[in-house]
Design an enzyme around this catalytic site. Sequence first.
Site, PDB file in Angstrom:
ATOM      1  N   ASP A 179      47.816  -2.205  -9.668  1.00 18.03           N
ATOM      2  CA  ASP A 179      48.642  -3.487  -9.841  1.00 18.03           C
ATOM      3  C   ASP A 179      49.767  -3.548 -10.658  1.00 18.03           C
ATOM      4  OD1 ASP A 179      50.042  -5.827 -11.150  1.00 18.03           O
ATOM      5  OD2 ASP A 179      48.131  -6.357 -11.795  1.00 18.03           O
ATOM      6  N   HIS A 180      50.801  -4.189  -9.022  1.00 13.66           N
ATOM      7  CA  HIS A 180      52.147  -3.095  -8.757  1.00 13.66           C
ATOM      8  C   HIS A 180      53.196  -3.660  -9.848  1.00 13.66           C
ATOM      9  CE1 HIS A 180      53.298  -7.253  -6.888  1.00 13.66           C
ATOM     10  NE2 HIS A 180      54.687  -6.891  -6.918  1.00 13.66           N
ATOM     11  N   HIS A 242      48.746  -9.849 -12.442  1.00 16.86           N
ATOM     12  CA  HIS A 242      49.786  -9.022 -13.527  1.00 16.86           C
ATOM     13  C   HIS A 242      50.083 -10.458 -14.497  1.00 16.86           C
ATOM     14  CE1 HIS A 242      50.479  -8.242  -8.967  1.00 16.86           C
ATOM     15  NE2 HIS A 242      50.342  -9.319  -8.623  1.00 16.86           N
TER      16      HIS A 242
HETATM   17  C1  BG6 Z   1      51.242 -10.163  -5.488  1.00 18.09           C
HETATM   18  C2  BG6 Z   1      51.039 -11.972  -4.456  1.00 18.09           C
HETATM   19  O1  BG6 Z   1      50.580  -9.436  -6.172  1.00 18.09           O
HETATM   20  O2  BG6 Z   1      52.063 -10.841  -6.027  1.00 18.09           O
HETATM   21  C3  BG6 Z   1      52.010 -12.928  -3.905  1.00 18.09           C
HETATM   22  O3  BG6 Z   1      49.367 -12.144  -4.531  1.00 18.09           O
HETATM   23  C4  BG6 Z   1      52.991 -12.525  -5.267  1.00 18.09           C
HETATM   24  O4  BG6 Z   1      51.439 -14.138  -3.654  1.00 18.09           O
HETATM   25  C5  BG6 Z   1      53.661 -11.375  -5.175  1.00 18.09           C
HETATM   26  O5  BG6 Z   1      53.880 -13.605  -4.124  1.00 18.09           O
HETATM   27  C6  BG6 Z   1      55.103 -11.548  -6.190  1.00 18.09           C
HETATM   28  O6  BG6 Z   1      55.265 -10.367  -6.485  1.00 18.09           O
HETATM   29  P1  BG6 Z   1      56.721  -9.678  -7.327  1.00 18.09           P
HETATM   30  O7  BG6 Z   1      56.773  -8.206  -7.522  1.00 18.09           O
HETATM   31  O8  BG6 Z   1      57.265  -9.978  -5.773  1.00 18.09           O
HETATM   32  O9  BG6 Z   1      56.930 -10.510  -8.227  1.00 18.09           O
END
Ligand code: BG6
Length: 488
Positions: A179-180, A242
């Site tokens: 989960d980034h 997230h």
């Molecule tokens: C991803 C989603 O996991 O997270 C995307 O699939 C979303 O739809 C993105 O745009 C948002 O990540 P961040 O780091 O830009 O808030």
Amino acid sequence: MEKENNALFIIFGGSGDLAKRKLYPALFRLFLSGSLKTNFAVIGTSRREWPDDYYQNIVYMAIKNVGKAGDDVRRKFIKHFFYQANDVTDLNHFQILKKRSQSIADKWQITGAWIYYLAMSPNFFGTIAENLAKSNFLDSNHPNRLVIEKPFGHSLSSAQKLNRSIQKAFSENDIYRIDHYLGKEIVQNILPLRFSNPLIKGIWNQKFISNFQITLAERVGVEQRAGYYEEAGALRDMFQNHIAQLISLLIMDEPASLQTKDLVRSKAQALSNIQELDYKNISNNFVRGQYTVGSGFKGYREEEGVAADSQIETYVAGKLSPLAGPLKGVPIYFRTGKRLKQKVTRIDVVFKESTNNIYQSKTISDIPNVLTILVDPISGFKLNYQSKAIGDRQDLQKFSLRREFNVTERQKMPEAYQRLFHDVLNGDKTNFVQWNQLCASWRITDQVIDCWNKQQIPTDFFYPAGSMGPKAADSLLAKDHHFWVFRG
Ligand code: BG6
């Protein structure tokens, strides 16, 4: 200089967008930091046939503008990359891949972990794991680690099915679910903020905290991902992973130590403390929406690949609360949506007003104290407080203490994927999604989706692109006499 790692990466989906945008740049940053240096190699796979030099050029283009380095360094890096066409449903291909992997590992004297990174359609996650086992990848005496991108399933039952097939090959200990958000600097700062400051630790409970407000607002629309998004929607795309992870970090109990096993145990417990949601609760406490034309943008239904009568939500807001522990009953409001007014990721921790206070008649702010964790695009912390206005009188004025990371600090922050790769290399599972966390977040997600499936779409479902989402999301807080601290 960092400790040098010794590893073989096999990237399934090596020709894909994620690999080019995130994975190759992250590996290159590890190369620049010295964490990857000599004894490592990357094998990219996908169905198409490519020679190694063609693939190396793809990698070169992906890292061309990443970090500060001369062209010779970039050229040296791409020499560690190899390509092998692979149909993931064909066991023979895995046998060929195994042979090639072994010869590349021998050539580069790789004795460390073999890391299998699944950066492709989730439909194949189970098949790849099983085929890796069947073609004896996992029998050798080096560690084997499986890294999996989201989405991990489409529902609790599909996630369980997928997990069963993956666990035929890999033990939970060797599965790294990405989960980034867990790789973001400020997100990693939530626990130190909560547990290393006596001031904050002492008031992180229902006696002092009125509510949490989590905002993950995006300016972008569905982009080129309609195929995926039409199946997923905002709840699965952003809440299930997230937001659920952020909630865990906000409400988890203090772990016994900083050791991974203790951190993981405490985190896993957190989501299971969230209340069960019934139909009535979901109807009252969840809001969904879809963007329509506005601010020069098309509506969602006009986007390429989207059904003209799509009922998929591009926005969701909701309220949850823990049933037990020091934060029992504290509302956690969250919202996320595409094509909102601006890109903002932040968490507002709203503190209760004091009921007995000699300055009450002079209070000028609706909420005296808010601690804001700023994630994106600005990173840092902010604390709102009231203080005497300068001058003779006892009037109050609203102030804020702000700590924003500056450009130099931001440049030093490892990028999320770089950090997560680094953790995989070190066998550190702290910042990955645990199986029981995933079950808990799917349980909540499924309950909401089941309820929505039984209902008509609400009358105020549509919101104009460029706004802050459906008005009903404001009412959600107003019912509890609260309001969004951040109004966009
Ligand atoms: C991803 C989603 O996991 O997270 C995307 O699939 C979303 O739809 C993105 O745009 C948002 O990540 P961040 O780091 O830009 O808030």
